[in-house]
Motif scaffolding. Structure first.
Motif, PDB file in Angstrom:
ATOM      1  N   TRP A 258       0.841  -1.189   0.000  1.00 48.77           N
ATOM      2  CA  TRP A 258       0.000   0.000   0.000  1.00 48.77           C
ATOM      3  C   TRP A 258       0.877   1.240   0.000  1.00 48.77           C
ATOM      4  O   TRP A 258       2.073   1.184   0.330  1.00 48.77           O
ATOM      5  N   LEU A 259       0.274   2.335  -0.404  1.00 54.37           N
ATOM      6  CA  LEU A 259       0.953   3.625  -0.303  1.00 54.37           C
ATOM      7  C   LEU A 259       0.028   4.615   0.367  1.00 54.37           C
ATOM      8  O   LEU A 259      -1.190   4.597   0.186  1.00 54.37           O
ATOM      9  N   ARG A 260       0.641   5.461   1.190  1.00 57.95           N
ATOM     10  CA  ARG A 260      -0.062   6.561   1.849  1.00 57.95           C
ATOM     11  C   ARG A 260       0.513   7.838   1.249  1.00 57.95           C
ATOM     12  O   ARG A 260       1.713   8.092   1.339  1.00 57.95           O
ATOM     13  N   ALA A 261      -0.335   8.635   0.611  1.00 51.82           N
ATOM     14  CA  ALA A 261       0.169   9.787  -0.131  1.00 51.82           C
ATOM     15  C   ALA A 261      -0.818  10.939  -0.071  1.00 51.82           C
ATOM     16  O   ALA A 261      -2.027  10.732   0.136  1.00 51.82           O
ATOM     17  N   PRO A 262      -0.332  12.168  -0.274  1.00 50.42           N
ATOM     18  CA  PRO A 262      -1.249  13.311  -0.410  1.00 50.42           C
ATOM     19  C   PRO A 262      -2.243  13.074  -1.535  1.00 50.42           C
ATOM     20  O   PRO A 262      -1.972  12.330  -2.496  1.00 50.42           O
ATOM     21  N   ALA A 263      -3.397  13.730  -1.427  1.00 55.85           N
ATOM     22  CA  ALA A 263      -4.554  13.385  -2.259  1.00 55.85           C
ATOM     23  C   ALA A 263      -4.276  13.444  -3.755  1.00 55.85           C
ATOM     24  O   ALA A 263      -4.622  12.513  -4.495  1.00 55.85           O
ATOM     25  N   GLU A 264      -3.669  14.520  -4.230  1.00 57.28           N
ATOM     26  CA  GLU A 264      -3.480  14.664  -5.672  1.00 57.28           C
ATOM     27  C   GLU A 264      -2.583  13.570  -6.229  1.00 57.28           C
ATOM     28  O   GLU A 264      -2.891  12.970  -7.276  1.00 57.28           O
ATOM     29  N   LEU A 265      -1.494  13.272  -5.534  1.00 58.12           N
ATOM     30  CA  LEU A 265      -0.584  12.226  -6.002  1.00 58.12           C
ATOM     31  C   LEU A 265      -1.235  10.859  -5.875  1.00 58.12           C
ATOM     32  O   LEU A 265      -1.083  10.009  -6.760  1.00 58.12           O
ATOM     33  N   ARG A 266      -1.988  10.648  -4.810  1.00 59.70           N
ATOM     34  CA  ARG A 266      -2.656   9.360  -4.646  1.00 59.70           C
ATOM     35  C   ARG A 266      -3.658   9.110  -5.772  1.00 59.70           C
ATOM     36  O   ARG A 266      -3.771   7.999  -6.303  1.00 59.70           O
ATOM     37  N   ARG A 267      -4.401  10.154  -6.157  1.00 61.38           N
ATOM     38  CA  ARG A 267      -5.352   9.995  -7.264  1.00 61.38           C
ATOM     39  C   ARG A 267      -4.621   9.688  -8.564  1.00 61.38           C
ATOM     40  O   ARG A 267      -5.081   8.867  -9.368  1.00 61.38           O
ATOM     41  N   ALA A 268      -3.480  10.327  -8.791  1.00 59.49           N
ATOM     42  CA  ALA A 268      -2.710  10.046 -10.005  1.00 59.49           C
ATOM     43  C   ALA A 268      -2.214   8.603 -10.010  1.00 59.49           C
ATOM     44  O   ALA A 268      -2.228   7.937 -11.055  1.00 59.49           O
ATOM     45  N   CYS A 269      -1.795   8.108  -8.842  1.00 63.83           N
ATOM     46  CA  CYS A 269      -1.356   6.707  -8.757  1.00 63.83           C
ATOM     47  C   CYS A 269      -2.525   5.753  -8.995  1.00 63.83           C
ATOM     48  O   CYS A 269      -2.351   4.682  -9.595  1.00 63.83           O
ATOM     49  N   ALA A 270      -3.718   6.131  -8.549  1.00 63.96           N
ATOM     50  CA  ALA A 270      -4.893   5.284  -8.788  1.00 63.96           C
ATOM     51  C   ALA A 270      -5.194   5.185 -10.274  1.00 63.96           C
ATOM     52  O   ALA A 270      -5.540   4.106 -10.783  1.00 63.96           O
ATOM     53  N   VAL A 271      -5.058   6.289 -10.990  1.00 67.87           N
ATOM     54  CA  VAL A 271      -5.270   6.250 -12.442  1.00 67.87           C
ATOM     55  C   VAL A 271      -4.219   5.363 -13.100  1.00 67.87           C
ATOM     56  O   VAL A 271      -4.529   4.564 -13.999  1.00 67.87           O
ATOM     57  N   ALA A 272      -2.967   5.484 -12.660  1.00 67.46           N
ATOM     58  CA  ALA A 272      -1.909   4.624 -13.203  1.00 67.46           C
ATOM     59  C   ALA A 272      -2.190   3.158 -12.902  1.00 67.46           C
ATOM     60  O   ALA A 272      -1.923   2.275 -13.735  1.00 67.46           O
ATOM     61  N   LYS A 273      -2.730   2.879 -11.732  1.00 68.13           N
ATOM     62  CA  LYS A 273      -3.040   1.493 -11.374  1.00 68.13           C
ATOM     63  C   LYS A 273      -4.186   0.947 -12.219  1.00 68.13           C
ATOM     64  O   LYS A 273      -4.179  -0.226 -12.605  1.00 68.13           O
ATOM     65  N   GLN A 274      -5.165   1.795 -12.509  1.00 66.68           N
ATOM     66  CA  GLN A 274      -6.252   1.350 -13.388  1.00 66.68           C
ATOM     67  C   GLN A 274      -5.704   0.866 -14.718  1.00 66.68           C
ATOM     68  O   GLN A 274      -6.166  -0.137 -15.276  1.00 66.68           O
ATOM     69  N   ALA A 275      -4.700   1.573 -15.221  1.00 60.97           N
ATOM     70  CA  ALA A 275      -4.098   1.171 -16.495  1.00 60.97           C
ATOM     71  C   ALA A 275      -3.234  -0.072 -16.354  1.00 60.97           C
ATOM     72  O   ALA A 275      -3.044  -0.802 -17.330  1.00 60.97           O
ATOM     73  N   ALA A 276      -2.726  -0.318 -15.156  1.00 60.62           N
ATOM     74  CA  ALA A 276      -1.814  -1.447 -14.965  1.00 60.62           C
ATOM     75  C   ALA A 276      -2.546  -2.756 -14.701  1.00 60.62           C
ATOM     76  O   ALA A 276      -2.292  -3.769 -15.364  1.00 60.62           O
ATOM     77  N   ASP A 277      -3.471  -2.758 -13.707  1.00 58.73           N
ATOM     78  CA  ASP A 277      -4.122  -4.034 -13.366  1.00 58.73           C
ATOM     79  C   ASP A 277      -5.540  -3.861 -12.811  1.00 58.73           C
ATOM     80  O   ASP A 277      -6.085  -4.803 -12.230  1.00 58.73           O
ATOM     81  N   LEU A 278      -6.123  -2.699 -12.961  1.00 56.04           N
ATOM     82  CA  LEU A 278      -7.459  -2.377 -12.468  1.00 56.04           C
ATOM     83  C   LEU A 278      -7.531  -2.338 -10.948  1.00 56.04           C
ATOM     84  O   LEU A 278      -7.952  -1.363 -10.359  1.00 56.04           O
ATOM     85  N   HIS A 279      -7.142  -3.429 -10.304  1.00 59.60           N
ATOM     86  CA  HIS A 279      -7.137  -3.472  -8.841  1.00 59.60           C
ATOM     87  C   HIS A 279      -6.339  -4.681  -8.388  1.00 59.60           C
ATOM     88  O   HIS A 279      -6.105  -5.629  -9.144  1.00 59.60           O
ATOM     89  N   THR A 280      -5.932  -4.646  -7.132  1.00 62.43           N
ATOM     90  CA  THR A 280      -5.247  -5.780  -6.513  1.00 62.43           C
ATOM     91  C   THR A 280      -6.277  -6.871  -6.234  1.00 62.43           C
ATOM     92  O   THR A 280      -7.427  -6.569  -5.892  1.00 62.43           O
ATOM     93  N   PRO A 281      -5.924  -8.169  -6.394  1.00 60.60           N
ATOM     94  CA  PRO A 281      -6.910  -9.238  -6.253  1.00 60.60           C
ATOM     95  C   PRO A 281      -7.802  -9.120  -5.021  1.00 60.60           C
ATOM     96  O   PRO A 281      -7.315  -9.007  -3.890  1.00 60.60           O
ATOM     97  N   THR A 282      -9.100  -9.154  -5.260  1.00 59.27           N
ATOM     98  CA  THR A 282     -10.087  -8.964  -4.196  1.00 59.27           C
ATOM     99  C   THR A 282      -9.956 -10.012  -3.109  1.00 59.27           C
ATOM    100  O   THR A 282      -9.997  -9.697  -1.913  1.00 59.27           O
ATOM    101  N   VAL A 283      -9.819 -11.267  -3.483  1.00 51.10           N
ATOM    102  CA  VAL A 283      -9.794 -12.332  -2.486  1.00 51.10           C
ATOM    103  C   VAL A 283      -8.598 -12.176  -1.564  1.00 51.10           C
ATOM    104  O   VAL A 283      -8.685 -12.423  -0.356  1.00 51.10           O
ATOM    105  N   ASN A 284      -7.471 -11.741  -2.080  1.00 49.54           N
ATOM    106  CA  ASN A 284      -6.296 -11.550  -1.231  1.00 49.54           C
ATOM    107  C   ASN A 284      -6.517 -10.407  -0.235  1.00 49.54           C
ATOM    108  O   ASN A 284      -6.132 -10.502   0.937  1.00 49.54           O
ATOM    109  N   GLN A 285      -7.135  -9.325  -0.720  1.00 52.59           N
ATOM    110  CA  GLN A 285      -7.409  -8.197   0.170  1.00 52.59           C
ATOM    111  C   GLN A 285      -8.380  -8.589   1.280  1.00 52.59           C
ATOM    112  O   GLN A 285      -8.161  -8.273   2.459  1.00 52.59           O
TER     113      GLN A 285
END
Length: 408
Positions: A258-285
């Motif tokens: 996980w990462l803890r980040a200020p809001a603007e950077l965290r949102r940018a990382c979320a967009v990058a993650k959407q392009a990479a793998d959509l989300h981390t496996p639900t069952v593992n979480q």
């Protein structure tokens, strides 16, 4: 009737791979692990937690509960930011350790290594300068290099980054970010003292630099007092990204970070993650969240740290006999690694094949350097083997180093 001969034209060459794939090599650690995977090799090369210390029964019970009680949810797509139950649990753990955190401050990643890749995507333009400690976690060098960054090492000593040298580099190089593993660093095992952390935070605040504070080992302390995160200092609160992981305290196969980040950077990382793998496996979480609810992870970590402390002691006890006279090494208060330096003239990369012939392995230190490598250095992981196996591995290491010296 005219017969037309069918002549196959030569195939045109394919377009080349992206330049970044040609400029960044693979991981020397992974390459060494592939070569030394034989069971007879005592392997100090990998940063692998001890599998016998995994709470396999507790993790299995968490998966069973999740798949029995909410299978549709566990096997379905999830939100990019992460499962609310897991983010709430992580926020509570982070707050309890001294950094007030809300679940919305967090983005769950597929291992903390993905967090580094997301940050590189969100922050770095080709040609940007990134400052790193020297030596530095190898996969961070890969992530930043892959993004096209110019990576510059900050000088330091046995305690870590030198704040004076850091400020000089910030003024001269105008970096985008500083990357550091300040607690039980990989590869050195050293811990940055509180006064230097405060200085780093102050420099970042005054000079305008992002800090990426990677903390995969911080809970694995077996002596000494805990040092606050850089992210907790006033000058750094609005510009520090704190990375965490379950790989070293629960199990690496879960691939949960996980990462803890200020809001603007965290949102940018979320967009990058959407392009990479959509989300981390639900069952593992969901399984991790259930484990945190049903089990005492802190008690488990205490048991693991006690075992690792005994293994560190076994390694420290045998190094003087294993390494050549004049060698020096770190004495970590926690984590997984000892960093050693052989006398001038030794090249640990050249020595490794002879050492492997004696059925033991380490990682040469050269790849961990962003600048001029120190070829006399090496990294030893002390957590994977038992104390008796460590003693035997160090005996083999000594034999291998002596044999290599006699050949040269």
């Amino acid at each position: 009737m005219t017969v037309t001969e069918n002549v196959t034209a030569p195939a045109a060459p394919l377009p080349p791979l992206a330049a970044r794939t040609r400029s960044i090599g693979g991981s020397p650690v992974r390459d060494i692990l592939a070569v030394t995977a034989r069971p007879e090799v005592i392997n100090f090369a990998g940063g692998l937690p001890a599998p016998v210390l995994f709470d396999a029964e507790g993790i299995a019970a968490a998966y069973r509960a999740v798949l029995t009680e909410e299978p549709a949810r566990a096997l379905q797509y999830s939100t990019t930011e992460g499962e609310p139950a897991l983010r709430a649990a992580l926020a509570a753990r982070t707050t309890a350790r001294g950094l007030d955190t809300d679940p919305d401050d967090l983005l769950v990643t597929t291992g903390s290594q993905q967090a580094l890749s997301l940050l590189a995507t969100a922050l770095i333009e080709p040609g940007d300068t990134v400052l790193v400690e020297d030596p530095c976690y190898l996969a961070a060098l890969q992530a930043f290099g892959f993004a096209g960054a110019r990576v510059v090492a900050v000088p330091g000593d046995e305690h870590g980054i030198d704040p004076v040298a850091l400020e000089e580099l910030v003024v001269r190089e105008r970096p985008k970010l500083l990357y550091t593993v300040p607690t039980f660093s990989n590869p050195t095992g050293r811990t940055l003292p509180a006064d230097r952390r405060a200085a780093v935070a102050e420099i970042a605040g005054r000079r305008g630099v992002w800090i990426v504070e990677d903390d995969p080992y911080g809970e694995l302390r077996f002596e000494g007092e805990r040092v606050p995160w850089i992210a907790s200092y006033d000058g750094a609160r609005d510009r520090t990204v704190l990375l965490g992981s379950f790989s070293k305290v629960m199990a690496p196969g879960l691939r949960l970070g996980w990462l803890r980040a200020p809001a603007e950077l965290r949102r940018a990382c979320a967009v990058a993650k959407q392009a990479a793998d959509l989300h981390t496996p639900t069952v593992n979480q969901l399984a991790a969240a259930r484990y945190l609810a049903d089990r005492d992870l802190d008690a488990h970590v205490t048991r693991v740290a006690a075992a690792y402390g005994a293994r560190r002691d076994a390694m420290l006890a045998g190094l003087a006999d294993a390494l050549p006279a004049g060698s020096a090494w770190t004495r970590p208060e926690g984590g997984m690694f000892v960093w050693a330096r052989l006398p001038e003239g030794y090249d640990t990369t050249a020595l490794l094949p002879e050492v492997v012939r004696h059925r033991v392995a380490y990682v040469p230190g050269a790849p961990f350097h962003a600048g001029e490598p120190d070829r006399a250095t090496l990294r030893l992981c002390f957590v994977t083997q038992t104390p008796d196996e460590i003693a035997e591995g160090l005996r083999r290491l000594g034999e291998g180093l002596r044999a290599a010296s006699e050949r040269s």
